[in-house]
Scaffold this motif. Structure first.
Motif, PDB file in Angstrom:
ATOM      1  N   TRP A 175      -6.591  -3.969   4.222  1.00  0.00           N
ATOM      2  CA  TRP A 175      -7.090  -2.593   4.099  1.00  0.00           C
ATOM      3  C   TRP A 175      -7.376  -1.996   5.477  1.00  0.00           C
ATOM      4  CZ3 TRP A 175     -11.649  -0.111   5.481  1.00  0.00           C
ATOM      5  CH2 TRP A 175     -11.850   1.150   4.908  1.00  0.00           C
ATOM      6  N   LYS A 176      -7.909  -2.781   6.374  1.00  0.00           N
ATOM      7  CA  LYS A 176      -8.252  -2.258   7.700  1.00  0.00           C
ATOM      8  C   LYS A 176      -7.038  -2.140   8.611  1.00  0.00           C
ATOM      9  CE  LYS A 176     -11.005  -3.129  11.853  1.00  0.00           C
ATOM     10  NZ  LYS A 176     -11.140  -1.686  12.089  1.00  0.00           N
ATOM     11  N   GLU A 177      -6.116  -3.090   8.569  1.00  0.00           N
ATOM     12  CA  GLU A 177      -5.038  -3.138   9.557  1.00  0.00           C
ATOM     13  C   GLU A 177      -3.771  -2.398   9.150  1.00  0.00           C
ATOM     14  OE1 GLU A 177      -5.608  -4.207  12.428  1.00  0.00           O
ATOM     15  OE2 GLU A 177      -7.489  -5.281  12.108  1.00  0.00           O
ATOM     16  N   THR A 178      -3.587  -2.132   7.870  1.00  0.00           N
ATOM     17  CA  THR A 178      -2.356  -1.471   7.429  1.00  0.00           C
ATOM     18  C   THR A 178      -2.136  -0.101   8.070  1.00  0.00           C
ATOM     19  OG1 THR A 178      -2.348  -2.650   5.318  1.00  0.00           O
ATOM     20  CG2 THR A 178      -1.101  -0.597   5.417  1.00  0.00           C
ATOM     21  N   PRO A 179      -3.169   0.744   8.267  1.00  0.00           N
ATOM     22  CA  PRO A 179      -2.928   2.057   8.884  1.00  0.00           C
ATOM     23  C   PRO A 179      -2.231   1.992  10.233  1.00  0.00           C
ATOM     24  CG  PRO A 179      -5.104   2.008   7.915  1.00  0.00           C
ATOM     25  CD  PRO A 179      -4.559   0.619   7.796  1.00  0.00           C
ATOM     26  N   PHE A 180      -2.446   0.923  10.995  1.00  0.00           N
ATOM     27  CA  PHE A 180      -1.751   0.800  12.285  1.00  0.00           C
ATOM     28  C   PHE A 180      -0.247   0.717  12.071  1.00  0.00           C
ATOM     29  CE2 PHE A 180       0.101  -1.956  15.571  1.00  0.00           C
ATOM     30  CZ  PHE A 180      -0.179  -1.213  16.702  1.00  0.00           C
ATOM     31  N   THR A 181       0.173  -0.083  11.095  1.00  0.00           N
ATOM     32  CA  THR A 181       1.601  -0.190  10.779  1.00  0.00           C
ATOM     33  C   THR A 181       2.135   1.143  10.260  1.00  0.00           C
ATOM     34  OG1 THR A 181       1.290  -2.524  10.218  1.00  0.00           O
ATOM     35  CG2 THR A 181       3.321  -1.474   9.465  1.00  0.00           C
ATOM     36  N   VAL A 182       1.329   1.838   9.459  1.00  0.00           N
ATOM     37  CA  VAL A 182       1.744   3.140   8.928  1.00  0.00           C
ATOM     38  C   VAL A 182       2.028   4.114  10.067  1.00  0.00           C
ATOM     39  CG1 VAL A 182       1.022   5.134   7.568  1.00  0.00           C
ATOM     40  CG2 VAL A 182       0.495   2.830   6.768  1.00  0.00           C
ATOM     41  N   ILE A 183       1.161   4.145  11.054  1.00  0.00           N
ATOM     42  CA  ILE A 183       1.327   5.080  12.176  1.00  0.00           C
ATOM     43  C   ILE A 183       2.612   4.775  12.941  1.00  0.00           C
ATOM     44  CG2 ILE A 183       0.344   5.832  14.376  1.00  0.00           C
ATOM     45  CD1 ILE A 183      -2.415   5.260  13.156  1.00  0.00           C
ATOM     46  N   LEU A 184       2.844   3.497  13.233  1.00  0.00           N
ATOM     47  CA  LEU A 184       4.056   3.139  13.988  1.00  0.00           C
ATOM     48  C   LEU A 184       5.320   3.464  13.199  1.00  0.00           C
ATOM     49  CD1 LEU A 184       3.154  -0.304  15.651  1.00  0.00           C
ATOM     50  CD2 LEU A 184       3.051   1.988  16.630  1.00  0.00           C
ATOM     51  N   VAL A 185       5.331   3.108  11.921  1.00  0.00           N
ATOM     52  CA  VAL A 185       6.528   3.341  11.101  1.00  0.00           C
ATOM     53  C   VAL A 185       6.749   4.844  10.901  1.00  0.00           C
ATOM     54  CG1 VAL A 185       7.574   2.969   8.838  1.00  0.00           C
ATOM     55  CG2 VAL A 185       6.323   1.112   9.950  1.00  0.00           C
ATOM     56  N   LEU A 186       5.669   5.584  10.703  1.00  0.00           N
ATOM     57  CA  LEU A 186       5.797   7.030  10.526  1.00  0.00           C
ATOM     58  C   LEU A 186       6.384   7.688  11.771  1.00  0.00           C
ATOM     59  CD1 LEU A 186       5.247   9.358   8.582  1.00  0.00           C
ATOM     60  CD2 LEU A 186       2.951   9.543   9.561  1.00  0.00           C
ATOM     61  N   ALA A 187       5.962   7.237  12.932  1.00  0.00           N
ATOM     62  CA  ALA A 187       6.530   7.762  14.176  1.00  0.00           C
ATOM     63  C   ALA A 187       8.007   7.426  14.283  1.00  0.00           C
ATOM     64  CB  ALA A 187       5.771   7.198  15.373  1.00  0.00           C
ATOM     65  N   ALA A 188       8.387   6.207  13.868  1.00  0.00           N
ATOM     66  CA  ALA A 188       9.794   5.809  13.917  1.00  0.00           C
ATOM     67  C   ALA A 188      10.631   6.607  12.922  1.00  0.00           C
ATOM     68  CB  ALA A 188       9.917   4.314  13.632  1.00  0.00           C
ATOM     69  N   LEU A 189      10.085   6.883  11.747  1.00  0.00           N
ATOM     70  CA  LEU A 189      10.829   7.646  10.741  1.00  0.00           C
ATOM     71  C   LEU A 189      11.152   9.058  11.222  1.00  0.00           C
ATOM     72  CD1 LEU A 189       8.951   6.612   7.459  1.00  0.00           C
ATOM     73  CD2 LEU A 189      11.266   5.955   8.139  1.00  0.00           C
ATOM     74  N   GLN A 190      10.256   9.635  11.987  1.00  0.00           N
ATOM     75  CA  GLN A 190      10.459  11.005  12.443  1.00  0.00           C
ATOM     76  C   GLN A 190      11.494  11.105  13.563  1.00  0.00           C
ATOM     77  OE1 GLN A 190       6.539  12.365  13.429  1.00  0.00           O
ATOM     78  NE2 GLN A 190       5.899  12.563  11.301  1.00  0.00           N
ATOM     79  N   THR A 191      11.933   9.973  14.095  1.00  0.00           N
ATOM     80  CA  THR A 191      12.984   9.981  15.116  1.00  0.00           C
ATOM     81  C   THR A 191      14.378   9.819  14.512  1.00  0.00           C
ATOM     82  OG1 THR A 191      12.843   7.580  15.485  1.00  0.00           O
ATOM     83  CG2 THR A 191      11.372   8.990  16.783  1.00  0.00           C
ATOM     84  N   ILE A 192      14.458   9.544  13.209  1.00  0.00           N
ATOM     85  CA  ILE A 192      15.763   9.350  12.560  1.00  0.00           C
ATOM     86  C   ILE A 192      16.369  10.723  12.249  1.00  0.00           C
ATOM     87  CG2 ILE A 192      16.962   8.364  10.579  1.00  0.00           C
ATOM     88  CD1 ILE A 192      14.741   6.317  10.342  1.00  0.00           C
ATOM     89  N   PRO A 193      17.583  10.990  12.716  1.00  0.00           N
ATOM     90  CA  PRO A 193      18.209  12.306  12.456  1.00  0.00           C
ATOM     91  C   PRO A 193      18.445  12.528  10.967  1.00  0.00           C
ATOM     92  CG  PRO A 193      19.347  11.134  14.227  1.00  0.00           C
ATOM     93  CD  PRO A 193      18.407  10.148  13.585  1.00  0.00           C
ATOM     94  N   GLU A 194      18.148  13.705  10.507  1.00  0.00           N
ATOM     95  CA  GLU A 194      18.349  14.047   9.093  1.00  0.00           C
ATOM     96  C   GLU A 194      19.836  14.076   8.744  1.00  0.00           C
ATOM     97  OE1 GLU A 194      17.217  14.775   5.276  1.00  0.00           O
ATOM     98  OE2 GLU A 194      15.911  14.309   6.989  1.00  0.00           O
ATOM     99  N   ASP A 195      20.697  14.259   9.738  1.00  0.00           N
ATOM    100  CA  ASP A 195      22.147  14.298   9.480  1.00  0.00           C
ATOM    101  C   ASP A 195      22.648  12.994   8.880  1.00  0.00           C
ATOM    102  OD1 ASP A 195      22.007  16.780  10.599  1.00  0.00           O
ATOM    103  OD2 ASP A 195      22.837  16.189  12.550  1.00  0.00           O
ATOM    104  N   LEU A 196      22.038  11.884   9.258  1.00  0.00           N
ATOM    105  CA  LEU A 196      22.471  10.593   8.715  1.00  0.00           C
ATOM    106  C   LEU A 196      22.239  10.517   7.214  1.00  0.00           C
ATOM    107  CD1 LEU A 196      21.099   8.172  11.488  1.00  0.00           C
ATOM    108  CD2 LEU A 196      23.449   8.990  11.175  1.00  0.00           C
ATOM    109  N   TYR A 197      21.120  11.029   6.744  1.00  0.00           N
ATOM    110  CA  TYR A 197      20.837  11.015   5.307  1.00  0.00           C
ATOM    111  C   TYR A 197      21.733  11.996   4.558  1.00  0.00           C
ATOM    112  CZ  TYR A 197      16.640   8.410   6.581  1.00  0.00           C
ATOM    113  OH  TYR A 197      15.777   7.462   7.073  1.00  0.00           O
ATOM    114  N   GLU A 198      22.005  13.133   5.182  1.00  0.00           N
ATOM    115  CA  GLU A 198      22.897  14.107   4.538  1.00  0.00           C
ATOM    116  C   GLU A 198      24.304  13.538   4.396  1.00  0.00           C
ATOM    117  OE1 GLU A 198      22.716  17.686   6.773  1.00  0.00           O
ATOM    118  OE2 GLU A 198      20.617  18.140   6.241  1.00  0.00           O
ATOM    119  N   ALA A 199      24.761  12.840   5.434  1.00  0.00           N
ATOM    120  CA  ALA A 199      26.091  12.222   5.344  1.00  0.00           C
ATOM    121  C   ALA A 199      26.121  11.144   4.269  1.00  0.00           C
ATOM    122  CB  ALA A 199      26.463  11.622   6.703  1.00  0.00           C
ATOM    123  N   ALA A 200      25.032  10.395   4.146  1.00  0.00           N
ATOM    124  CA  ALA A 200      24.963   9.350   3.126  1.00  0.00           C
ATOM    125  C   ALA A 200      24.969   9.959   1.729  1.00  0.00           C
ATOM    126  CB  ALA A 200      23.698   8.509   3.332  1.00  0.00           C
TER     127      ALA A 200
END
Length: 302
Positions: A175-200
């Protein structure tokens, strides 16, 4: 003119100038970090027992050899390894799932994102005291909730059961440590170009396939960093177990940090406790080195 000539060699040599500018910081690091590390290692080579100071002596690596046959320490090492690995798996799974949800557009997304950081930002001792109250057998919120939901008939002493004590400690840590992983993964998700999902989507890929072939490979480096940091922090957990269970029942939640604390500050065996700390650090260092080498190899190949 003469004074100007005296200062010119230093200003003309950027390496010397850089060394002089960083010298105060280097001295501070040596005093605060390097000296205690060397001093504690030297202490681990001695039989230093404040309850029997007359027997203090240099014994070399004897403390380390004794640790290899110390069942109490080896049990704490196994408990810590199980605690860390289980916590890391849950934190990564929950962290990725939560980050995927928070990456979507919905009303109040900014507020929820800010709210997510609160458990991780909470001081460890406050978090431990909160969970001790929740798990309390007489007036704890966990018993009250389960009783109202008719899942249990009467209040239970959860922390007296070795199986439940381990599970509940892991859940409190997750419960205490999961938010750290959420922040890192959320930052990584926002760097993925939306064009890749549209092509998929044009190619007919489902959301699950897009996650497996686009999202997961691109956030894998961040997940590796988060998992390694969480694994190391799992070995450093102290306040949670110290406050909630004290290492019990029957040493089932006694982490290495708690064993080191008990050996050093309760039994006053400073030499043996220092050896414990170094051997535990070695157990953390080995997987960290393998991770760093694999990450470096991946960067070189790219």
């Amino acid at each position: 003119m003469r004074a100007k000539n005296l200062y010119r060699p230093i200003s003309d040599n950027p390496q010397v100038l850089g060394l002089l500018l960083t010298l105060p910081a280097l001295i501070a690091i040596l005093a605060v970090v390097f000296f205690p590390i060397v001093s504690s290692f030297w202490l681990s080579l001695h039989q230093k027992d404040l309850s029997r100071p007359q027997f203090d002596a240099f014994i070399g690596l004897k403390n380390y050899f004794n640790l290899l046959h110390d069942s109490r320490y080896l049990n704490s090492l196994w408990v810590t390894l199980r605690f860390s690995l289980t916590s890391v798996i849950l934190e990564v799974v929950l962290g990725v799932s939560t980050a995927l949800v928070l990456n979507q557009r919905f009303v109040g997304r900014g507020f929820v994102r800010g709210l997510m950081i609160l458990p991780w930002a909470m001081p460890s001792i406050v978090n431990a005291a909160m969970w001790k109250w929740i798990y309390n057998a007489d007036y704890g919120a966990l018993n009250a909730l389960l009783t109202q939901l008719h899942l249990i008939d009467s209040y239970k002493i959860w922390l007296a059961d070795p199986k439940w004590a381990t599970i509940l400690i892991i859940l409190a840590n997750v419960w205490k440590e999961t938010p750290f992983t959420v922040i890192l993964v959320l930052a990584a998700l926002q760097t993925i170009p939306e064009d890749l999902y549209e092509a998929a989507r044009v190619d007919g890929a489902s959301a699950w396939r897009s996650f497996l072939h686009i999202t997961l490979p691109l956030i894998a480096p961040v997940l590796m960093v988060a998992a390694m940091l969480q694994f190391i922090w799992g070995f450093q957990t102290f306040e949670l177990v110290y406050v909630v269970t004290g290492g019990g029942p029957f040493s089932t939640t006694e982490l290495t940090t708690l064993r080191i604390y008990a050996t050093t500050f309760r039994s006053l065996r400073f030499g043996y406790g220092a050896a414990m700390a170094y051997l535990t650090s070695l157990a953390i260092l080995i997987p960290a080195v393998f991770y760093i080498r694999s990450a470096y190899r991946r960067v070189v190949e790219m």
